[in-house]
Design a protein around this motif. Sequence first.
Motif, PDB file in Angstrom:
ATOM      1  N   SER A 207       0.855  -1.184   0.000  1.00 32.65           N
ATOM      2  CA  SER A 207       0.000   0.000   0.000  1.00 32.65           C
ATOM      3  C   SER A 207       0.888   1.230   0.000  1.00 32.65           C
ATOM      4  O   SER A 207       1.805   1.340   0.827  1.00 32.65           O
ATOM      5  N   LEU A 208       0.622   2.137  -0.923  1.00 37.42           N
ATOM      6  CA  LEU A 208       1.488   3.292  -1.128  1.00 37.42           C
ATOM      7  C   LEU A 208       0.692   4.591  -1.118  1.00 37.42           C
ATOM      8  O   LEU A 208      -0.426   4.659  -1.654  1.00 37.42           O
ATOM      9  N   LYS A 209       1.282   5.599  -0.529  1.00 36.75           N
ATOM     10  CA  LYS A 209       0.697   6.932  -0.591  1.00 36.75           C
ATOM     11  C   LYS A 209       1.029   7.554  -1.941  1.00 36.75           C
ATOM     12  O   LYS A 209       2.153   7.419  -2.441  1.00 36.75           O
ATOM     13  N   VAL A 210       0.062   8.209  -2.537  1.00 37.40           N
ATOM     14  CA  VAL A 210       0.278   8.932  -3.789  1.00 37.40           C
ATOM     15  C   VAL A 210      -0.042  10.401  -3.554  1.00 37.40           C
ATOM     16  O   VAL A 210      -0.637  10.765  -2.538  1.00 37.40           O
ATOM     17  N   LEU A 211       0.366  11.247  -4.476  1.00 33.53           N
ATOM     18  CA  LEU A 211       0.133  12.680  -4.345  1.00 33.53           C
ATOM     19  C   LEU A 211      -0.422  13.253  -5.647  1.00 33.53           C
ATOM     20  O   LEU A 211      -0.207  12.674  -6.721  1.00 33.53           O
ATOM     21  N   PRO A 212      -1.119  14.376  -5.562  1.00 34.19           N
ATOM     22  CA  PRO A 212      -1.586  15.025  -6.792  1.00 34.19           C
ATOM     23  C   PRO A 212      -0.402  15.499  -7.632  1.00 34.19           C
ATOM     24  O   PRO A 212       0.646  15.885  -7.101  1.00 34.19           O
ATOM     25  N   LYS A 213      -0.581  15.464  -8.930  1.00 36.40           N
ATOM     26  CA  LYS A 213       0.426  16.013  -9.825  1.00 36.40           C
ATOM     27  C   LYS A 213       0.540  17.518  -9.579  1.00 36.40           C
ATOM     28  O   LYS A 213      -0.466  18.190  -9.352  1.00 36.40           O
ATOM     29  N   PRO A 214       1.755  18.070  -9.571  1.00 38.47           N
ATOM     30  CA  PRO A 214       1.901  19.514  -9.344  1.00 38.47           C
ATOM     31  C   PRO A 214       1.046  20.328 -10.320  1.00 38.47           C
ATOM     32  O   PRO A 214       0.921  19.973 -11.500  1.00 38.47           O
ATOM     33  N   TYR A 215       0.477  21.409  -9.814  1.00 35.93           N
ATOM     34  CA  TYR A 215      -0.406  22.239 -10.630  1.00 35.93           C
ATOM     35  C   TYR A 215       0.343  22.829 -11.821  1.00 35.93           C
ATOM     36  O   TYR A 215      -0.186  22.904 -12.926  1.00 35.93           O
ATOM     37  N   ALA A 216       1.555  23.255 -11.589  1.00 29.58           N
ATOM     38  CA  ALA A 216       2.359  23.841 -12.670  1.00 29.58           C
ATOM     39  C   ALA A 216       3.827  23.541 -12.412  1.00 29.58           C
ATOM     40  O   ALA A 216       4.239  23.327 -11.268  1.00 29.58           O
ATOM     41  N   GLU A 217       4.615  23.522 -13.484  1.00 27.69           N
ATOM     42  CA  GLU A 217       6.057  23.293 -13.361  1.00 27.69           C
ATOM     43  C   GLU A 217       6.796  24.075 -14.432  1.00 27.69           C
ATOM     44  O   GLU A 217       6.270  24.302 -15.528  1.00 27.69           O
ATOM     45  N   THR A 218       8.018  24.464 -14.103  1.00 26.81           N
ATOM     46  CA  THR A 218       8.905  25.043 -15.102  1.00 26.81           C
ATOM     47  C   THR A 218      10.335  24.695 -14.721  1.00 26.81           C
ATOM     48  O   THR A 218      10.620  24.391 -13.555  1.00 26.81           O
ATOM     49  N   SER A 219      11.235  24.723 -15.674  1.00 26.02           N
ATOM     50  CA  SER A 219      12.635  24.389 -15.430  1.00 26.02           C
ATOM     51  C   SER A 219      13.528  25.534 -15.867  1.00 26.02           C
ATOM     52  O   SER A 219      13.256  26.202 -16.872  1.00 26.02           O
ATOM     53  N   LEU A 220      14.598  25.752 -15.102  1.00 28.77           N
ATOM     54  CA  LEU A 220      15.523  26.846 -15.349  1.00 28.77           C
ATOM     55  C   LEU A 220      16.938  26.314 -15.477  1.00 28.77           C
ATOM     56  O   LEU A 220      17.321  25.379 -14.770  1.00 28.77           O
ATOM     57  N   ARG A 221      17.723  26.923 -16.381  1.00 26.62           N
ATOM     58  CA  ARG A 221      19.139  26.575 -16.510  1.00 26.62           C
ATOM     59  C   ARG A 221      19.982  27.795 -16.190  1.00 26.62           C
ATOM     60  O   ARG A 221      19.714  28.898 -16.658  1.00 26.62           O
ATOM     61  N   LEU A 222      21.026  27.570 -15.361  1.00 27.32           N
ATOM     62  CA  LEU A 222      21.946  28.636 -14.985  1.00 27.32           C
ATOM     63  C   LEU A 222      23.366  28.144 -15.191  1.00 27.32           C
ATOM     64  O   LEU A 222      23.702  27.019 -14.794  1.00 27.32           O
ATOM     65  N   GLN A 223      24.208  28.954 -15.801  1.00 23.72           N
ATOM     66  CA  GLN A 223      25.611  28.592 -15.983  1.00 23.72           C
ATOM     67  C   GLN A 223      26.386  28.927 -14.710  1.00 23.72           C
ATOM     68  O   GLN A 223      26.348  30.061 -14.230  1.00 23.72           O
TER      69      GLN A 223
END
Length: 350
Positions: free
Chosen positions: A164-180
């Motif tokens: 038996s496993l706990k699950v979670l809602p999918k995140p409402y929004a996501e974005t990814s950032l790249r930094l040098q």
Amino acid sequence: MEQVIEQFKERILAAGRDKQALCVRGGGSKDWYGQSPIGEVLDTRAYHGIIAYDPTELVITVRAGTPLAEVEKVLAEQNQIFAFEPPHFGPGATVGGMVACGLAGPRRAAVGSVRDFVLGAVLMDSKGEVLHFGGQVMKNVAGYDVSRLLAGSLGTLGLLLEVSLKVLPKPYAETSLRLQMNEDEAIRRLNEWGGQPLPISASAWCEGALVLRLSGAKAAIAAAQQTIGGEEIDGDNFWLAMREQSNEFFTQSSVLWRLSVPSTAPPIALGQQLIEWGGAQRWLRSDAPAIDIRAAAVKAGGHATLFRGGDKSVGVFQPLAPAVGKIHQNMKNAFDPDGIFNPGRMYAKY
């Protein structure tokens, strides 16, 4: 399914009588992880299917032989996920293998490990007895939270039947950032940001670039972007490749070490590295001797695992302290006194 249970019991009792090792496995997608499997294969895939799923309670109960992809598809229909992002490493991955290996993906530092989501489990021991733990009716042995101890045990304690496993809602929004930035700066910034209320759900530094994933409400993500800066990128394929280790860093070398260290540990100069989990997980491609890699990990306050490839005779996992080793041995003796379940898969004695 009762017939399958009886077949499992007969195989296990026969193995005990004959002192025959059993290689407990699902789809075999992670056979390479840990010490080499030995013994006759006990295939769990005949025992499959979702037993119960209540999206409103965020709990799913699944038979161990169920394909992981099948369960994730059902969760996706309810906009829910296994938040720890378990890697599949192949189309044959099962839920039982996911728990037994205890491996988590990029989101682990933000949400927790596999064991943190295990609520209960059903296990068949070496006597063929079916034991219930966690949210079930049987009290845990000797005070151990057995259902969670099964996560990462590589099938050495028994045959996992259900979980038996706990699950979670999918995140409402996501974005990814790249930094040098260089490695030192990445470690410093990750720890700096980790102390702030920023919705960072994943991080990865490699070859002069730090990539972050932000998850949550759009307003929180927008505010975090103002604080962090960087270039916005399409991160879906990037994080999938990180989860499945299919990007260039992981595929260029046949020997891969995983170092678990404090997030503030300085760079470990023993080879090419990829840094995850806010600085706490260092993937290392190196031909340096195992003794040197493990010494460097211990000096940094952590430990090292020979994750893939290399000479497994040095031991895949960091050698245990005597007191911890005794706990492992006691657990093995309690559930598998005949030593038939995946013997030696973690350590030679267990």
